[in-house]
Design a protein around this motif. Sequence first.
Motif, PDB file in Angstrom:
ATOM      1  N   PHE A 194       0.835  -1.201   0.000  1.00 19.99           N
ATOM      2  CA  PHE A 194       0.000   0.000   0.000  1.00 19.99           C
ATOM      3  C   PHE A 194       0.872   1.254   0.000  1.00 19.99           C
ATOM      4  CE2 PHE A 194      -3.287  -2.468   2.764  1.00 19.99           C
ATOM      5  CZ  PHE A 194      -3.617  -3.241   1.672  1.00 19.99           C
ATOM      6  N   PHE A 195       1.895   1.249   0.874  1.00 17.92           N
ATOM      7  CA  PHE A 195       2.768   2.423   0.966  1.00 17.92           C
ATOM      8  C   PHE A 195       3.466   2.683  -0.369  1.00 17.92           C
ATOM      9  CE2 PHE A 195       3.518   0.984   5.621  1.00 17.92           C
ATOM     10  CZ  PHE A 195       2.246   1.426   5.972  1.00 17.92           C
ATOM     11  N   LEU A 196       3.972   1.615  -0.979  1.00 24.20           N
ATOM     12  CA  LEU A 196       4.692   1.750  -2.243  1.00 24.20           C
ATOM     13  C   LEU A 196       3.766   2.200  -3.367  1.00 24.20           C
ATOM     14  CD1 LEU A 196       7.512   1.377  -3.431  1.00 24.20           C
ATOM     15  CD2 LEU A 196       6.943  -1.010  -3.914  1.00 24.20           C
ATOM     16  N   ALA A 197       2.475   1.898  -3.227  1.00 21.92           N
ATOM     17  CA  ALA A 197       1.508   2.296  -4.252  1.00 21.92           C
ATOM     18  C   ALA A 197       1.386   3.809  -4.355  1.00 21.92           C
ATOM     19  CB  ALA A 197       0.136   1.695  -3.945  1.00 21.92           C
ATOM     20  N   VAL A 198       1.583   4.519  -3.242  1.00 21.73           N
ATOM     21  CA  VAL A 198       1.359   5.968  -3.240  1.00 21.73           C
ATOM     22  C   VAL A 198       2.305   6.688  -4.204  1.00 21.73           C
ATOM     23  CG1 VAL A 198       1.371   8.066  -1.838  1.00 21.73           C
ATOM     24  CG2 VAL A 198       0.338   5.962  -0.947  1.00 21.73           C
ATOM     25  N   PRO A 199       3.628   6.589  -4.048  1.00 19.36           N
ATOM     26  CA  PRO A 199       4.495   7.275  -5.023  1.00 19.36           C
ATOM     27  C   PRO A 199       4.427   6.655  -6.420  1.00 19.36           C
ATOM     28  CG  PRO A 199       5.817   5.927  -3.551  1.00 19.36           C
ATOM     29  CD  PRO A 199       4.429   5.932  -2.995  1.00 19.36           C
ATOM     30  N   THR A 200       4.228   5.322  -6.472  1.00 21.71           N
ATOM     31  CA  THR A 200       4.175   4.641  -7.768  1.00 21.71           C
ATOM     32  C   THR A 200       2.993   5.114  -8.598  1.00 21.71           C
ATOM     33  OG1 THR A 200       5.238   2.663  -6.867  1.00 21.71           O
ATOM     34  CG2 THR A 200       3.981   2.401  -8.903  1.00 21.71           C
ATOM     35  N   MET A 201       1.815   5.094  -7.985  1.00 24.65           N
ATOM     36  CA  MET A 201       0.603   5.467  -8.712  1.00 24.65           C
ATOM     37  C   MET A 201       0.523   6.974  -8.931  1.00 24.65           C
ATOM     38  SD  MET A 201      -1.743   2.715  -6.685  1.00 24.65           S
ATOM     39  CE  MET A 201      -3.309   3.483  -7.057  1.00 24.65           C
ATOM     40  N   PHE A 202       1.074   7.741  -7.996  1.00 28.87           N
ATOM     41  CA  PHE A 202       1.106   9.186  -8.193  1.00 28.87           C
ATOM     42  C   PHE A 202       1.978   9.532  -9.401  1.00 28.87           C
ATOM     43  CE2 PHE A 202       3.002  13.370  -7.555  1.00 28.87           C
ATOM     44  CZ  PHE A 202       1.864  14.153  -7.378  1.00 28.87           C
ATOM     45  N   ALA A 203       3.121   8.846  -9.512  1.00 29.31           N
ATOM     46  CA  ALA A 203       4.007   9.080 -10.651  1.00 29.31           C
ATOM     47  C   ALA A 203       3.330   8.699 -11.963  1.00 29.31           C
ATOM     48  CB  ALA A 203       5.303   8.288 -10.475  1.00 29.31           C
ATOM     49  N   ALA A 204       2.615   7.549 -11.946  1.00 28.52           N
ATOM     50  CA  ALA A 204       1.925   7.106 -13.160  1.00 28.52           C
ATOM     51  C   ALA A 204       0.833   8.093 -13.562  1.00 28.52           C
ATOM     52  CB  ALA A 204       1.317   5.722 -12.932  1.00 28.52           C
ATOM     53  N   ALA A 205       0.079   8.590 -12.566  1.00 27.40           N
ATOM     54  CA  ALA A 205      -0.988   9.546 -12.859  1.00 27.40           C
ATOM     55  C   ALA A 205      -0.413  10.870 -13.342  1.00 27.40           C
ATOM     56  CB  ALA A 205      -1.853   9.753 -11.612  1.00 27.40           C
ATOM     57  N   ALA A 206       0.664  11.336 -12.692  1.00 29.78           N
ATOM     58  CA  ALA A 206       1.283  12.596 -13.097  1.00 29.78           C
ATOM     59  C   ALA A 206       1.840  12.507 -14.519  1.00 29.78           C
ATOM     60  CB  ALA A 206       2.399  12.962 -12.111  1.00 29.78           C
ATOM     61  N   TYR A 207       2.453  11.371 -14.838  1.00 30.43           N
ATOM     62  CA  TYR A 207       2.976  11.158 -16.191  1.00 30.43           C
ATOM     63  C   TYR A 207       1.841  11.222 -17.214  1.00 30.43           C
ATOM     64  CZ  TYR A 207       4.730   8.569 -20.252  1.00 30.43           C
ATOM     65  OH  TYR A 207       5.049   8.174 -21.527  1.00 30.43           O
ATOM     66  N   SER A 208       0.723  10.551 -16.905  1.00 25.72           N
ATOM     67  CA  SER A 208      -0.407  10.528 -17.831  1.00 25.72           C
ATOM     68  C   SER A 208      -1.067  11.898 -17.974  1.00 25.72           C
ATOM     69  CB  SER A 208      -1.453   9.514 -17.362  1.00 25.72           C
ATOM     70  OG  SER A 208      -0.927   8.209 -17.392  1.00 25.72           O
ATOM     71  N   LEU A 209      -1.058  12.678 -16.909  1.00 28.49           N
ATOM     72  CA  LEU A 209      -1.725  13.977 -16.934  1.00 28.49           C
ATOM     73  C   LEU A 209      -0.872  15.076 -17.559  1.00 28.49           C
ATOM     74  CD1 LEU A 209      -3.400  13.981 -13.401  1.00 28.49           C
ATOM     75  CD2 LEU A 209      -4.597  13.980 -15.600  1.00 28.49           C
ATOM     76  N   ILE A 250     -11.021   2.989   0.683  1.00 28.43           N
ATOM     77  CA  ILE A 250     -10.904   2.949   2.141  1.00 28.43           C
ATOM     78  C   ILE A 250     -11.555   1.683   2.685  1.00 28.43           C
ATOM     79  CG2 ILE A 250     -11.811   3.988   4.267  1.00 28.43           C
ATOM     80  CD1 ILE A 250     -11.149   6.698   3.168  1.00 28.43           C
ATOM     81  N   VAL A 251     -12.748   1.385   2.196  1.00 29.91           N
ATOM     82  CA  VAL A 251     -13.461   0.175   2.633  1.00 29.91           C
ATOM     83  C   VAL A 251     -12.687  -1.076   2.228  1.00 29.91           C
ATOM     84  CG1 VAL A 251     -15.596  -1.157   2.421  1.00 29.91           C
ATOM     85  CG2 VAL A 251     -15.684   1.348   2.499  1.00 29.91           C
ATOM     86  N   ALA A 252     -12.188  -1.094   0.995  1.00 31.26           N
ATOM     87  CA  ALA A 252     -11.482  -2.267   0.473  1.00 31.26           C
ATOM     88  C   ALA A 252     -10.198  -2.540   1.253  1.00 31.26           C
ATOM     89  CB  ALA A 252     -11.169  -2.070  -1.011  1.00 31.26           C
ATOM     90  N   ILE A 253      -9.440  -1.496   1.585  1.00 33.02           N
ATOM     91  CA  ILE A 253      -8.181  -1.673   2.320  1.00 33.02           C
ATOM     92  C   ILE A 253      -8.442  -2.252   3.704  1.00 33.02           C
ATOM     93  CG2 ILE A 253      -6.258  -0.450   3.410  1.00 33.02           C
ATOM     94  CD1 ILE A 253      -6.352   1.505   1.026  1.00 33.02           C
ATOM     95  N   LYS A 254      -9.429  -1.704   4.407  1.00 31.93           N
ATOM     96  CA  LYS A 254      -9.756  -2.200   5.748  1.00 31.93           C
ATOM     97  C   LYS A 254     -10.181  -3.665   5.690  1.00 31.93           C
ATOM     98  CE  LYS A 254     -11.054   2.131   8.000  1.00 31.93           C
ATOM     99  NZ  LYS A 254     -12.135   2.861   8.697  1.00 31.93           N
ATOM    100  N   PHE A 255     -11.000  -3.990   4.708  1.00 34.48           N
ATOM    101  CA  PHE A 255     -11.453  -5.373   4.559  1.00 34.48           C
ATOM    102  C   PHE A 255     -10.263  -6.292   4.277  1.00 34.48           C
ATOM    103  CE2 PHE A 255     -12.046  -8.517   1.175  1.00 34.48           C
ATOM    104  CZ  PHE A 255     -12.804  -9.469   1.850  1.00 34.48           C
ATOM    105  N   PHE A 256      -9.397  -5.888   3.361  1.00 36.12           N
ATOM    106  CA  PHE A 256      -8.303  -6.754   2.919  1.00 36.12           C
ATOM    107  C   PHE A 256      -7.352  -7.090   4.060  1.00 36.12           C
ATOM    108  CE2 PHE A 256      -4.151  -7.099   0.441  1.00 36.12           C
ATOM    109  CZ  PHE A 256      -4.369  -8.437   0.130  1.00 36.12           C
ATOM    110  N   ILE A 257      -6.945  -6.088   4.827  1.00 31.00           N
ATOM    111  CA  ILE A 257      -6.006  -6.334   5.925  1.00 31.00           C
ATOM    112  C   ILE A 257      -6.626  -7.254   6.966  1.00 31.00           C
ATOM    113  CG2 ILE A 257      -4.880  -5.250   7.909  1.00 31.00           C
ATOM    114  CD1 ILE A 257      -3.297  -4.999   5.378  1.00 31.00           C
ATOM    115  N   ASN A 258      -7.870  -7.003   7.337  1.00 36.48           N
ATOM    116  CA  ASN A 258      -8.538  -7.857   8.335  1.00 36.48           C
ATOM    117  C   ASN A 258      -8.716  -9.278   7.818  1.00 36.48           C
ATOM    118  OD1 ASN A 258      -8.811  -5.823  10.268  1.00 36.48           O
ATOM    119  ND2 ASN A 258     -10.718  -5.079   9.365  1.00 36.48           N
TER     120      ASN A 258
END
Length: 288
Positions: A194-209, A250-258
């Motif tokens: 999850f943590f790694l997704a933040v910079p990874t996906m932000f970079a992908a979105a910024a590149y696309s935008l 938010i709902v999906a992350i909480k469900f997945f970890i539990n």
Amino acid sequence: MGFFEAIIIAIVEGLTEFLPISSTGHMIITSSLLGIESNEFTKLFEVAIQLGAIMAVVVLYWKKFFQFNKPEFYAKLFVGMLPLIVGFLFNDVIEALLESVLTVAITLLVGGVVLLYVDKWFKQPVKQSPDLFATELTPGEFIEADEKLTYKKAFIIGWWQILAMIPGVSRSAASIIGGMQQRLSRNFAAEFSFFLAVPTMFAAAAYSLFLKKWHTDGTTVHKGYELILDSKQNIYAFAIGNVVAFVVAIVAIKFFINYLKKYGFRVFGIYRIIVGIILLGLIAAGYL
């Protein structure tokens, strides 16, 4: 893309982005089933609404992301992102060659088989060492505390994440398995994913935008943000899509970890196999 279609795609993104079942694959499937035209804005939208999903991680783990007295956390995320530089060089080629429902069906099926056995491969109990900064681990020892995530391990997990450039593989599944292969417990491997997704996906979105060139009619070149600002419909779709993806994620992350703490990955493997078989059947019958 209509307003209703944008909401459906955003729900799919929020539900599947952090589960090991491939958000890209599910959005391709959903777009195909809904008959959404595969134009440049649709492709941009499917990347840009990841911004809403990653904000869900930042909100849920805000203490982690705003803990400025521990710069090692940010440094390890940066190291984990480095392999993606190689991935970005081939992103457009992979997208052009492999973005199809057939590719998604095959990778869902193969990935499902892997998830059926991943818990058995890494079923040793989690062990906690008193030395949270240990860099040498005895064979078979798993680690839980993030201080034990070395820069080398973060870098290797980043290479695993590149596999997710193939539609249907799942960024979450690839990085979690990579983390477990580096002897992280499955819970911490999921959270680091999850943590790694933040910079990874932000970079992908910024590149696309802002950087990627979108050819709307085969010749005219636009930046991603220009496609969004091209019409009120596009602006509304982008805005509501990110809001919906944020709430659902938010709902999906909480469900997945539990769920992961109690049951592991097997059910996700079964799900992937079932969906993959159904898709292959629909393709063979000519419906997709």
